[in-house]
Design an enzyme around this catalytic site. Sequence first.
Site, PDB file in Angstrom:
ATOM      1  N   LYS A   1       3.430   0.539  10.278  1.00 49.53           N
ATOM      2  CA  LYS A   1       3.487   1.902   9.368  1.00 49.53           C
ATOM      3  C   LYS A   1       2.784   2.882  10.355  1.00 49.53           C
ATOM      4  O   LYS A   1       3.442   4.171  10.093  1.00 49.53           O
ATOM      5  CB  LYS A   1       2.764   1.680   8.241  1.00 49.53           C
ATOM      6  CG  LYS A   1       3.493   0.926   7.184  1.00 49.53           C
ATOM      7  CD  LYS A   1       2.953   1.368   5.676  1.00 49.53           C
ATOM      8  CE  LYS A   1       3.741   0.543   4.577  1.00 49.53           C
ATOM      9  NZ  LYS A   1       2.980   0.535   3.312  1.00 49.53           N
TER      10      LYS A   1
ATOM     11  N   GLU B   1       0.850  -1.042  -0.106  1.00 52.50           N
ATOM     12  CA  GLU B   1      -0.150  -0.235   0.192  1.00 52.50           C
ATOM     13  C   GLU B   1       0.926   1.353   0.024  1.00 52.50           C
ATOM     14  O   GLU B   1       1.744   1.339   0.929  1.00 52.50           O
ATOM     15  CB  GLU B   1      -0.839  -0.003   1.200  1.00 52.50           C
ATOM     16  CG  GLU B   1      -1.759   1.178   1.094  1.00 52.50           C
ATOM     17  CD  GLU B   1      -2.836   1.177   2.416  1.00 52.50           C
ATOM     18  OE1 GLU B   1      -3.818   1.891   2.520  1.00 52.50           O
ATOM     19  OE2 GLU B   1      -2.781   0.161   3.215  1.00 52.50           O
TER      20      GLU B   1
ATOM     21  N   ARG C   1       5.212 -13.120   9.501  1.00 50.97           N
ATOM     22  CA  ARG C   1       5.649 -11.831   9.294  1.00 50.97           C
ATOM     23  C   ARG C   1       7.252 -11.785  10.108  1.00 50.97           C
ATOM     24  O   ARG C   1       7.309 -12.523  11.001  1.00 50.97           O
ATOM     25  CB  ARG C   1       4.778 -10.780   9.855  1.00 50.97           C
ATOM     26  CG  ARG C   1       4.667 -10.747  11.342  1.00 50.97           C
ATOM     27  CD  ARG C   1       3.618  -9.601  11.457  1.00 50.97           C
ATOM     28  NE  ARG C   1       4.260  -8.132  11.300  1.00 50.97           N
ATOM     29  CZ  ARG C   1       3.684  -7.134  11.180  1.00 50.97           C
ATOM     30  NH1 ARG C   1       2.356  -7.117  11.520  1.00 50.97           N
ATOM     31  NH2 ARG C   1       4.283  -5.964  10.983  1.00 50.97           N
TER      32      ARG C   1
END
Length: 550
Positions: free
Chosen positions: A269, A33, A259
Amino acid sequence: MVSETISNFIHDIIDEDIAGGLKERIHTRFPPEPNGYLHIGSAKAIWINYSTAMKYGGLFNLRYDDTNPVREDDEYVKSIEEDLTWLGAIPNGGIYYGSDYFDQCYEYAVKLIKDSKAYVCDLSPDELREYRGTLTQPGKESPYRNRCVEENLDLFERMKNGEFPDGSKTLRAKIDMASPNMNMRDPAIYRIVRAHHHRQGDKWCIYPLYDFAHPIQDAIEGITHSLCSLEFENHRPLYDWVVNNIDFEKKPHQYEFARLNITHTVMSKRYLRELVETGRVDGWDDPRMPTLCALRRRGYTPASILEFVKRAGVAKSNSLVDLKLLEYCIREELNAAAPRRMAVTEPLKVVITNYPQDQEEYFSISNNPVDPQSGVREVPFTRELYIEKSDFAEVPPPKFQRLKLGGEVRLMGSYIIKCNEVIKDANNEIIELRCTCDLEAKNAMPLDGRKVKGTIHWVSAKYAVDASVMLYDNLFTLENVNDIPEGKNYLDFLNPNSLTVLKDCKLEPSLKDAKPGDKFQFVRMGYFCKDSKNTNAFNRIVTLKDSFKV
């Protein structure tokens, strides 16, 4: 990009698919994104998707997930492609944008409405949460769930035409409000958001949600294996529902891997953006940040990052990887590759009293003892020099093998010197050492056979290059920043000593022409990189040694 990798569970799945008759070319994608800069966790996702495609002679796409216009920006779009190029992950399958598929997403949403599998809901965000239920209690059906197809088609078109306020209506998939998986309880697949889109401008005021758009994008692009991190595991049934109910001929499937979590580091983020926007760090590329642009600025290489990701492994369960493993990887690489240079970070002046004032000579010093092919450089020697303050002790501790009053030490690659006098200022601070050098023992053993154990580095005062040196430590004091104690905030664990700036350092003259990004070992000090932002500044990449064991 390092594509070589040991087999993992993802490759086992692909091997089974091929053995079971899969004829399609393996096709993966990386879907960031564009609402921030990529971090080292992104590097893991890139490496897994890219190296998997390369192993099977397949295709790898870069697809920007730009379905949420609120925080997206072309700045992030450019940075993402720059980071992929830097890592060597060239998207041989193409570069795409999720927003390029908005028309198709809209058409597929209309199809679901016509098939009585989606409906327009007027519940407010708070009501949606209330109706959704809990992990132990089923949700309640919306009072708008059984609207007829014609009404839903009309309302959805009017949503698109901008007739309703933001947040007043959503388009929801009609699935199962009693499902044990809360993602399947009639999830919203479209919402009203009036925001300027970085590519589509103001064409749209409704936007598809990620869980609806992503499987559509995968199917359109021919992705065979949609590889993503473990937090999307519970979203997989919705991924499959979208693919199956839109009736794609070729159906991609989602697979999840753990992850990357690293000690003393945050990957969110939202947190990283807060650090930047509140000025707690020097931008997204602050060398203390885990972003790829920050690691690049600090001096980490693509090879070291990919080696770290590879060593961290591909697993199905989350774990915490020691940051020291990353430091080990760059240290191992630079030990073989980095030129050696002398830099005095906390200078103490030395005057060689028996060395002629107008005399100069040059000593040939190895560029890298590990690499004989690297050759030598010529380093100037003059009467006045600088050494590290820590390399002299007026009252030396036990086993101190550096310079002391009345003691001798070898200046690296040149003379043996003896300290005869200590000069202090009005505050009783040492400001200068008066020494003599053994002119007969130039880069050799003393003629009388005496042993001099210590060797220290030095820089000519006349030819020294002035610079600042930036010493970095962990950004957070807490080892696992994902496990914050109750009542605390991640900002409570910011390390106040994460950056130390040493000014007026003295570097050997060969460093005068160093370019941003050039990397060196400052002998006895660590590995350093010329900073790309501050003039005449060097960032410490990593210390010279640590106790990490692989």
